[in-house]
Design an enzyme around this catalytic site. Structure first.
Site, PDB file in Angstrom:
ATOM      1  NE  ARG A 266      -2.903  -0.040   3.307  1.00 20.05           N
ATOM      2  CZ  ARG A 266      -4.268  -0.708   2.991  1.00 20.05           C
ATOM      3  NH1 ARG A 266      -5.096  -0.023   2.496  1.00 20.05           N
ATOM      4  NH2 ARG A 266      -4.341  -1.994   3.658  1.00 20.05           N
ATOM      5  CB  CYS A 332     -27.984  -3.753  -8.577  1.00 21.10           C
ATOM      6  SG  CYS A 332     -28.619  -2.888 -10.158  1.00 21.10           S
TER       7      CYS A 332
END
Ligand code: LLP
Length: 403
Positions: A266, A332
């Site tokens: 990261r 969705c």
């Protein structure tokens, strides 16, 4: 808003949205800062490929002398395709398959970070079949609380990762009688997005003690792998700087005859990337205001999966009124929210937004859920940019499927 000298709007115009945009200068600065912080000690920075596995990113780090921390045959294939140095590869992960072990062994990687007795047993068989000794380290579980999100903490006793200290000692003793493996290192990794050095100091101290004990028994260890995990600033976090982090690792290891292996992911890539997205619709409702953008949880899953915060900024600054809005994607799922309750300038349809700090665990975790083609990736360098991964096309979505 610019990436180096390139306006993000120019990238959106030619490449479309959603698109991940990375900065070469930032990637180069980050790898140099990490390397420099360990200068004067024997060390090897193995970039954790899972954070961002684009070949252009891997190739850039390889050119800076980095090795790689991989967790699958796929990641090894990427390292090879990026012309990375396979002899600087460490193979982590709790569930390596036999074919993956054999592939990595024949490729000639530096070491396997073994996570269980049964894995060591299998590695020994694979080594004997190939008539070589597979170099390994045992990943120990130092049982410290990394104080990070429960989904990304890995060093607790209850975690599936690593083996307890006592068992590790048994494994090293047992391995001495094996013909297909040779112990060369000791490994740990306590978790990700660490913002405090204390757990790291504690873990490294414990592991250093074990390293000494094993060396005392005559186990010829040469590498001590301290994993990755250094955090970055997404919002208000204040992670330690590289100097403090390096000191936290080096101090407990003083006088130890070992090459320190680091597996940063990261910290090298997160702040080198943004996810560029376009506003589709504004949707005021009785209780909330929504801004629907064209990037969703399939493109960047961190907010939905970890309740992670990513700053969201308009690409073109807009003066005047601000509005509290929920920036949501098209998927969705109610959890397809990139940012809730964000106070942003009033955005128009077609405006561009940048989801910040998206260079790590962004594209590498993207999926095609809802049959949405994955985004393009762009690498900027100075005033130029190039597409380093093309946007997926609709027919990519069902490649390999049959009617
Ligand atoms: N080494 C090992 C053995 C690891 O498991 C990891 C990350 C790293 C190194 C690199 O850690 P880093 O320096 O990037 O913190 N998807 C999550 C993070 C999962 C980390 C998994 N292991 C996220 O988006 O926050």
């Amino acid at each position: 808003m610019f990436a180096e000298d390139v306006p993000l709007s120019a990238i959106a115009r030619t490449v479309g949205t959603p698109t991940y945009v990375y900065s070469t200068a930032t990637l180069e600065r980050h790898i140099s800062v990490v390397q420099d912080a360990f200068e004067g000690t024997r060390h090897l920075v193995c970039y954790s490929v899972k954070a961002n596995s684009n070949l252009a990113v891997l190739s850039l780090f390889a050119k800076h002398g980095a090795g790689f921390d991989i967790v699958s045959a796929g990641e090894l294939a990427r390292v090879q395709a990026a012309k990375g140095d396979v002899q600087k590869v460490v193979f982590s992960g709790v569930g390596k398959r036999e074919d993956e072990l054999a592939f990595a062994l024949s490729a000639g990687i530096l070491m396997f970070n073994v996570e269980s007795r049964e894995e060591l047993e299998l590695l020994d068989r694979v080594g004997r079949a190939a008539k070589v000794r597979a170099p390994f380290s045992v990943r120990v579980n130092p049982d410290v609380d990394a104080k990070t999100h429960r989904y990304i903490a890995t060093g607790l006793k209850s975690s599936k990762f690593g083996v307890p200290f006592a068992e590790a000692v048994d494994l090293y003793r047992w391995a001495r009688r094996m013909k297909g493996v040779v112990a060369i290192g000791l490994d740990c990794h306590i978790g990700s997005q660490l913002t405090d050095v204390k757990p790291m100091i504690e873990a490294v101290g414990k592991v250093a003690g074990l390293y000494r004990l094993l060396r005392g028994e005559g186990v010829a260890l040469t590498h001590l792998d301290v994993g990755g995990g250094l955090g970055v600033t997404y919002g208000t976090e204040k992670p330690p700087g590289l100097a403090e982090y390096s000191k936290a690792i080096r101090t407990p290891l003083e006088g130890l005859d070992a090459t320190i292996v680091l597996e940063p992911g990261r910290v090298l890539v997160a702040n080198a990337g943004v996810l560029l997205s376009r506003v589709l619709y504004r949707k005021p409702t009785a209780s909330k205001h929504f801004t629907v953008v064209d990037a969703g949880m399939n493109d960047l899953i961190r907010p939905a999966l970890y309740e992670a915060f990513h700053d969201i900024r308009p690409v073109k600054p807009r003066a005047g009124k601000k509005l509290k809005t929920n920036v949501v994607g098209p998927v969705c799922e109610s959890s397809d929210v990139l940012g809730s309750d964000r106070t942003l300038p009033v955005l128009e349809q077609g405006d561009l937004v940048a989801v910040m700090t998206a260079g790590a665990y962004g594209m590498s975790m993207a999926s095609t859920y809802n049959s949405r083609p994955r985004p393009a990736e762009v690498l900027v360098s100075g005033g130029a940019f190039r597409v380093v991964r093309e946007r997926e096309q609709l027919n990519d979505l069902y490649r390999g499927e049959t009617r």
